[in-house]
Design an enzyme around this catalytic site. Structure first.
Site, PDB file in Angstrom:
ATOM      1  N   ARG A   1       0.721  -1.286   0.097  1.00  0.00           N
ATOM      2  CA  ARG A   1       0.117  -0.160  -0.031  1.00  0.00           C
ATOM      3  C   ARG A   1       0.844   1.093  -0.073  1.00  0.00           C
ATOM      4  O   ARG A   1       1.798   1.336   0.630  1.00  0.00           O
ATOM      5  CB  ARG A   1      -1.079   0.073   1.042  1.00  0.00           C
ATOM      6  CG  ARG A   1      -2.177  -0.862   1.145  1.00  0.00           C
ATOM      7  CD  ARG A   1      -3.192  -0.517  -0.031  1.00  0.00           C
ATOM      8  NE  ARG A   1      -4.153  -1.496  -0.107  1.00  0.00           N
ATOM      9  CZ  ARG A   1      -4.422  -2.584  -0.812  1.00  0.00           C
ATOM     10  NH1 ARG A   1      -3.179  -2.727  -1.628  1.00  0.00           N
ATOM     11  NH2 ARG A   1      -5.336  -3.373  -0.842  1.00  0.00           N
TER      12      ARG A   1
ATOM     13  N   ASP B   1       4.462  -0.377  -7.080  1.00  0.00           N
ATOM     14  CA  ASP B   1       3.305  -0.695  -7.835  1.00  0.00           C
ATOM     15  C   ASP B   1       2.035   0.047  -7.185  1.00  0.00           C
ATOM     16  O   ASP B   1       1.018   0.095  -7.501  1.00  0.00           O
ATOM     17  CB  ASP B   1       2.991  -2.424  -7.631  1.00  0.00           C
ATOM     18  CG  ASP B   1       1.742  -2.705  -8.605  1.00  0.00           C
ATOM     19  OD1 ASP B   1       1.529  -2.296  -9.639  1.00  0.00           O
ATOM     20  OD2 ASP B   1       0.913  -3.705  -7.895  1.00  0.00           O
TER      21      ASP B   1
ATOM     22  N   GLU C   1      -2.519   7.502  -5.439  1.00  0.00           N
ATOM     23  CA  GLU C   1      -3.143   6.760  -6.493  1.00  0.00           C
ATOM     24  C   GLU C   1      -4.565   6.561  -6.732  1.00  0.00           C
ATOM     25  O   GLU C   1      -5.017   6.725  -7.767  1.00  0.00           O
ATOM     26  CB  GLU C   1      -2.751   5.248  -6.466  1.00  0.00           C
ATOM     27  CG  GLU C   1      -3.449   4.423  -5.397  1.00  0.00           C
ATOM     28  CD  GLU C   1      -2.722   2.878  -5.039  1.00  0.00           C
ATOM     29  OE1 GLU C   1      -1.425   2.651  -5.348  1.00  0.00           O
ATOM     30  OE2 GLU C   1      -3.530   2.046  -5.219  1.00  0.00           O
TER      31      GLU C   1
ATOM     32  N   HIS D   1      -0.829  -0.448  -9.719  1.00  0.00           N
ATOM     33  CA  HIS D   1      -1.320  -1.386  -8.914  1.00  0.00           C
ATOM     34  C   HIS D   1      -1.868  -2.657  -9.926  1.00  0.00           C
ATOM     35  O   HIS D   1      -2.973  -2.858  -9.859  1.00  0.00           O
ATOM     36  CB  HIS D   1      -2.655  -0.572  -8.228  1.00  0.00           C
ATOM     37  CG  HIS D   1      -2.946  -1.275  -6.970  1.00  0.00           C
ATOM     38  ND1 HIS D   1      -3.423  -0.663  -5.835  1.00  0.00           N
ATOM     39  CD2 HIS D   1      -2.963  -2.550  -6.505  1.00  0.00           C
ATOM     40  CE1 HIS D   1      -3.684  -1.465  -4.797  1.00  0.00           C
ATOM     41  NE2 HIS D   1      -3.336  -2.583  -5.374  1.00  0.00           N
TER      42      HIS D   1
HETATM   43  P1  NAI Z   1      -1.548 -11.678   4.658  1.00  0.00           P
HETATM   44  O1  NAI Z   1      -2.641 -10.973   5.802  1.00  0.00           O
HETATM   45  O2  NAI Z   1      -1.360 -13.008   4.211  1.00  0.00           O
HETATM   46  O3  NAI Z   1      -0.065 -11.181   5.553  1.00  0.00           O
HETATM   47  C1  NAI Z   1       0.339  -9.853   5.873  1.00  0.00           C
HETATM   48  C2  NAI Z   1       1.440 -10.273   7.057  1.00  0.00           C
HETATM   49  O4  NAI Z   1       1.793  -8.968   7.385  1.00  0.00           O
HETATM   50  C3  NAI Z   1       0.830 -10.857   8.256  1.00  0.00           C
HETATM   51  O5  NAI Z   1       1.726 -12.263   8.399  1.00  0.00           O
HETATM   52  C4  NAI Z   1       0.927  -9.904   9.314  1.00  0.00           C
HETATM   53  O6  NAI Z   1       1.333 -10.313  10.578  1.00  0.00           O
HETATM   54  C5  NAI Z   1       2.009  -9.131   8.786  1.00  0.00           C
HETATM   55  N1  NAI Z   1       2.106  -7.556   9.670  1.00  0.00           N
HETATM   56  C6  NAI Z   1       1.152  -6.967   9.668  1.00  0.00           C
HETATM   57  N2  NAI Z   1       1.539  -5.536  10.110  1.00  0.00           N
HETATM   58  C7  NAI Z   1       3.006  -5.561  10.012  1.00  0.00           C
HETATM   59  C8  NAI Z   1       4.032  -4.730  10.534  1.00  0.00           C
HETATM   60  N3  NAI Z   1       3.704  -3.573  10.967  1.00  0.00           N
HETATM   61  N4  NAI Z   1       5.075  -5.017  10.113  1.00  0.00           N
HETATM   62  C9  NAI Z   1       5.474  -6.390   9.542  1.00  0.00           C
HETATM   63  N5  NAI Z   1       4.428  -7.248   9.358  1.00  0.00           N
HETATM   64  C10 NAI Z   1       3.462  -6.955   9.547  1.00  0.00           C
HETATM   65  O7  NAI Z   1      -1.646 -10.548   3.518  1.00  0.00           O
HETATM   66  P2  NAI Z   1      -0.924 -10.750   2.124  1.00  0.00           P
HETATM   67  O8  NAI Z   1      -1.996 -11.558   1.074  1.00  0.00           O
HETATM   68  O9  NAI Z   1       0.297 -11.360   1.937  1.00  0.00           O
HETATM   69  O10 NAI Z   1      -1.270  -9.173   1.636  1.00  0.00           O
HETATM   70  C11 NAI Z   1      -0.258  -8.409   1.870  1.00  0.00           C
HETATM   71  C12 NAI Z   1      -0.569  -7.094   1.472  1.00  0.00           C
HETATM   72  O11 NAI Z   1      -0.650  -6.816  -0.073  1.00  0.00           O
HETATM   73  C13 NAI Z   1      -2.183  -6.667   1.494  1.00  0.00           C
HETATM   74  O12 NAI Z   1      -2.509  -5.984   2.825  1.00  0.00           O
HETATM   75  C14 NAI Z   1      -2.281  -5.614   0.405  1.00  0.00           C
HETATM   76  O13 NAI Z   1      -2.198  -4.273   0.865  1.00  0.00           O
HETATM   77  C15 NAI Z   1      -1.454  -5.838  -0.638  1.00  0.00           C
HETATM   78  N6  NAI Z   1      -1.841  -6.311  -1.847  1.00  0.00           N
HETATM   79  C16 NAI Z   1      -1.485  -5.765  -3.182  1.00  0.00           C
HETATM   80  C17 NAI Z   1      -2.050  -6.307  -4.517  1.00  0.00           C
HETATM   81  C18 NAI Z   1      -1.554  -5.515  -5.502  1.00  0.00           C
HETATM   82  O14 NAI Z   1      -2.187  -5.648  -6.535  1.00  0.00           O
HETATM   83  N7  NAI Z   1      -0.362  -4.947  -5.621  1.00  0.00           N
HETATM   84  C19 NAI Z   1      -2.880  -7.348  -4.412  1.00  0.00           C
HETATM   85  C20 NAI Z   1      -3.484  -7.882  -3.273  1.00  0.00           C
HETATM   86  C21 NAI Z   1      -2.826  -7.488  -1.934  1.00  0.00           C
END
Ligand code: NAI
Length: 333
Positions: free
Chosen positions: A239, A263, A268, A300
């Site tokens: 993000r 990305d 955005e 994105h």
């Molecule tokens: P997920 O929920 O599987 O993993 C997120 C991890 O981040 C968790 O293990 C959590 O404990 C950890 N976390 C939370 N706050 C933290 C911090 N301050 N420092 C370090 N670790 C922390 O989520 P997933 O599926 O891996 O997605 C991650 C992010 O990717 C989403 O929240 C979204 O913002 C982004 N995303 C981007 C996309 C794109 O098209 N560029 C598409 C899908 C998701």
């Protein structure tokens, strides 16, 4: 007696229609009726949902308080987010209005992780410049030198689904992989967990994969940038607001970064997924980022693969069906 549910689908792109309509032909979903419209969901367009039981929205739309309250007044009871992130939704107001929100928590972590690595490789090896040069019959290598990833240290911030996929890719490149997360991912036996400062100090490549929360807003700022190695590579597919863009720009100008891949970016909303090619960019920080030769920006698109779109459309329709049938799908927020 079975009941049908009508869904207003905001911000329709041709690819959304293609994947959703393909699935709707399948008899499983005949209780769902979707009306596809082009406008994005915002406080101004929310009233278009008058008479619809559900709306379907995406990551780039504005679901802040005003929008949610207008949807509620229109009789909307269900918000189907066809994405994983939901930092653009006022969950408290939706809850207060008794509206249900469902999302697609994980569709293809590899899609996003592979895009993160594509950004790294493009910015590191100057693919964007090499492509243009070769097309112009300029086969000189000046300005194209990169650095090896093999043997370097990758620092993964957030080792959930996407971070884990990125960690596996980096491991496959022969990198040492370190990670920072409050909840270590036990499946990553090659990963060394460290604290955040340690990661900043040791990583040659830092890749952000944590969700945006109040606590980690502007996680990458002047102070944290100063703790990074000189010549570090930074990639953000998570993000935009995880990075304080003005501080990043200053860091780039100071020569701190070898390469940056973005990305997602702070400004955005309003730009992402829009064709602005005949307009002047309003945001000076974006224009500034685009001016740097070692910065690679995409809009994105990390999620944008066939496999991910298939999974997104299927899970969104399964969520809607579960709601119609009074079941929990497990994807409620
Ligand atoms: P997920 O929920 O599987 O993993 C997120 C991890 O981040 C968790 O293990 C959590 O404990 C950890 N976390 C939370 N706050 C933290 C911090 N301050 N420092 C370090 N670790 C922390 O989520 P997933 O599926 O891996 O997605 C991650 C992010 O990717 C989403 O929240 C979204 O913002 C982004 N995303 C981007 C996309 C794109 O098209 N560029 C598409 C899908 C998701």
């Amino acid at each position: 007696m079975r009941r049908r549910m009508n869904i207003l689908f905001f911000g329709t792109k041709s690819y959304d229609k293609q994947f959703f309509e393909e699935l709707l032909k399948n008899g499983n979903y005949h209780d769902l009726e979707i009306t596809f419209i082009e406008p994005n969901l915002s406080s101004e367009t929310a009233r278009l949902a008058d008479g619809f039981e559900a709306v379907c929205a995406f990551v780039n739309m504005d679901l802040s308080e005003k929008t949610v309250r207008t949807l509620h007044k229109c009789g909307v009871k269900l918000i189907l987010m066809r994405c994983a992130g939901f930092n653009n939704v006022d969950l408290d107001v939706a809850k207060e209005c008794g509206m249900k929100i469902m999302r697609v928590p994980g569709y293809s972590p590899e899609a996003v992780a592979e895009h993160a690595m594509a950004l790294v490789l493009t910015a590191d090896r100057h693919m964007h410049k090499a492509y243009i040069k070769c097309r112009e019959n300029n086969f000189n290598l000046a300005g194209l030198m990169g650095v090896n990833l093999y043997g370097k240290t990758a620092g993964i911030v957030g080792t959930g689904k996407i971070g884990a996929a990125m960690a596996r890719i980096c491991h496959g490149f022969g990198m040492r992989v370190i990670g920072y997360d409050m909840y270590p991912n036990k499946s990553l036996d090659f990963m060394e967990y460290v604290d955040f400062d340690h990661l900043l100090a040791e990583a040659d490549l830092i890749s952000l994969h944590c969700p945006l929360t109040e606590e980690n807003y502007h996680l990458i700022n002047k102070d944290t940038i100063s703790k990074m190695k000189d010549g570090v590579m930074l990639v953000n597919t998570s993000r935009g607001a995880l990075i304080k863009t003005d501080d990043l720009i200053q860091g780039i100008r100071d020569g701190k970064f070898f390469a940056v891949g973005l990305d997602v970016y702070e400004e955005e909303t309003g730009t992402v997924y829009e064709d602005m090619s005949d307009r002047i960019l309003e945001h000076s920080t974006m224009a500034r980022l685009l001016s740097f030769p070692n910065v690679m920006v995409t809009s994105h698109q990390g999620f944008f693969t066939v496999e991910a779109l298939e999974a997104i459309s299927r899970t969104t329709l399964d969520n809607a069906l579960a709601y119609v049938e009074g079941r929990e799908s497990g994807n409620e927020l």
